[in-house]
Write a protein that holds these residues in place. Structure first.
Motif, mmCIF file in Angstrom:
data_model
loop_
_atom_site.group_PDB
_atom_site.id
_atom_site.type_symbol
_atom_site.label_atom_id
_atom_site.label_comp_id
_atom_site.label_asym_id
_atom_site.label_seq_id
_atom_site.Cartn_x
_atom_site.Cartn_y
_atom_site.Cartn_z
ATOM 1 N N LEU A 88 0.837 -1.199 0.000
ATOM 2 C CA LEU A 88 0.000 0.000 0.000
ATOM 3 C C LEU A 88 0.872 1.250 0.000
ATOM 4 O O LEU A 88 0.609 2.196 -0.754
ATOM 5 C CB LEU A 88 -0.934 -0.004 1.217
ATOM 6 C CG LEU A 88 -1.844 1.205 1.355
ATOM 7 C CD1 LEU A 88 -2.771 1.346 0.158
ATOM 8 C CD2 LEU A 88 -2.637 1.100 2.660
ATOM 9 N N SER A 91 2.466 1.650 -3.415
ATOM 10 C CA SER A 91 1.465 2.107 -4.372
ATOM 11 C C SER A 91 1.187 3.602 -4.189
ATOM 12 O O SER A 91 1.117 4.356 -5.165
ATOM 13 C CB SER A 91 0.173 1.302 -4.197
ATOM 14 O OG SER A 91 -0.820 1.766 -5.063
ATOM 15 N N ALA A 92 1.055 4.041 -2.936
ATOM 16 C CA ALA A 92 0.799 5.458 -2.654
ATOM 17 C C ALA A 92 1.962 6.340 -3.095
ATOM 18 O O ALA A 92 1.760 7.514 -3.444
ATOM 19 C CB ALA A 92 0.526 5.650 -1.166
ATOM 20 N N CYS A 105 -4.283 -4.318 -1.841
ATOM 21 C CA CYS A 105 -3.600 -3.609 -0.750
ATOM 22 C C CYS A 105 -4.383 -2.407 -0.221
ATOM 23 O O CYS A 105 -4.137 -1.973 0.898
ATOM 24 C CB CYS A 105 -2.172 -3.218 -1.143
ATOM 25 S SG CYS A 105 -2.044 -1.923 -2.381
ATOM 26 N N GLY A 106 -5.356 -1.906 -0.955
ATOM 27 C CA GLY A 106 -6.162 -0.794 -0.467
ATOM 28 C C GLY A 106 -7.260 -1.201 0.489
ATOM 29 O O GLY A 106 -7.847 -0.355 1.155
ATOM 30 N N CYS A 107 -7.536 -2.502 0.579
ATOM 31 C CA CYS A 107 -8.623 -2.928 1.463
ATOM 32 C C CYS A 107 -8.264 -4.112 2.360
ATOM 33 O O CYS A 107 -8.969 -4.367 3.328
ATOM 34 C CB CYS A 107 -9.878 -3.241 0.649
ATOM 35 S SG CYS A 107 -9.766 -4.677 -0.405
ATOM 36 N N GLN A 128 -12.881 -1.276 2.911
ATOM 37 C CA GLN A 128 -12.322 -0.047 2.358
ATOM 38 C C GLN A 128 -12.620 1.180 3.198
ATOM 39 O O GLN A 128 -12.119 2.248 2.900
ATOM 40 C CB GLN A 128 -12.809 0.139 0.923
ATOM 41 C CG GLN A 128 -12.215 -0.928 0.025
ATOM 42 C CD GLN A 128 -12.618 -0.760 -1.409
ATOM 43 O OE1 GLN A 128 -13.798 -0.747 -1.718
ATOM 44 N NE2 GLN A 128 -11.635 -0.635 -2.278
#
Length: 163
Positions: A88, A91-92, A105-107, A128
């Protein structure tokens, strides 16, 4: 869906051909290139909850996930536990994250993963947002998304050369 039904859903995912392109939900599953993702159970939303229904749902979903991990471990051995926090963050920061981890990875915080009959299989809990439903989900992929030689094929280089 009972645990037996959840195992059957996972077996159906493993047996299905993997998509070549990203697709929306179909027959209870969604996916992307080389993977299927399916909700095995979805809770209610928690917008008007004082926290009690959410705590009860979290306990129930954790117990169901643990039961699946035990049963899948009997088939495929001990799982590898993947903390998706690093993915995550990457990715960010705009770094490439391999699928299906980029989608998850966002949830999902933690996945339990196995090599399962020529495919990569993982289960975990996701959500989420605090008020949004909990999800007990399964993902089946063509290969382990963290395999170093996959990164070479994806054009990102090996972990040693990414720097």
């Amino acid at each position: 869906m009972s645990t037996v039904e959840q195992l059957a859903a996972i077996d159906r995912l493993r047996a299905r051909p993997l998509p070549a392109a990203r697709g929306g939900p179909s027959r209870g599953a969604e996916g992307g290139p080389g993977f299927h993702l399916a909700d095995l159970r979805v809770s209610e939303e928690f917008w008007e909850d004082d926290g009690s229904r959410m705590r009860e749902a979290e306990e129930q979903f954790e117990a169901e996930c643990e039961a699946l991990v035990v049963l899948l471990s009997r088939r495929w051995g001990e799982p590898r536990v993947l903390d998706l926090t690093e993915h995550l963050i990457r990715s960010a920061e705009g770094e490439a994250v391999p699928e299906p981890l980029a989608t998850l990875c966002g949830c999902v915080g933690v996945l339990y993963a196995w090599g399962a009959g020529g495919r990569w299989l993982a289960v975990g809990l996701g959500r989420q947002g605090r008020e949004l439903p909990l999800r007990l989900l399964a993902v089946v992929a063509e290969e382990d998304p963290e395999t170093p030689d996959r990164e070479d094929r994806d054009g990102r280089g090996s972990p040693e050369t990414r720097g």
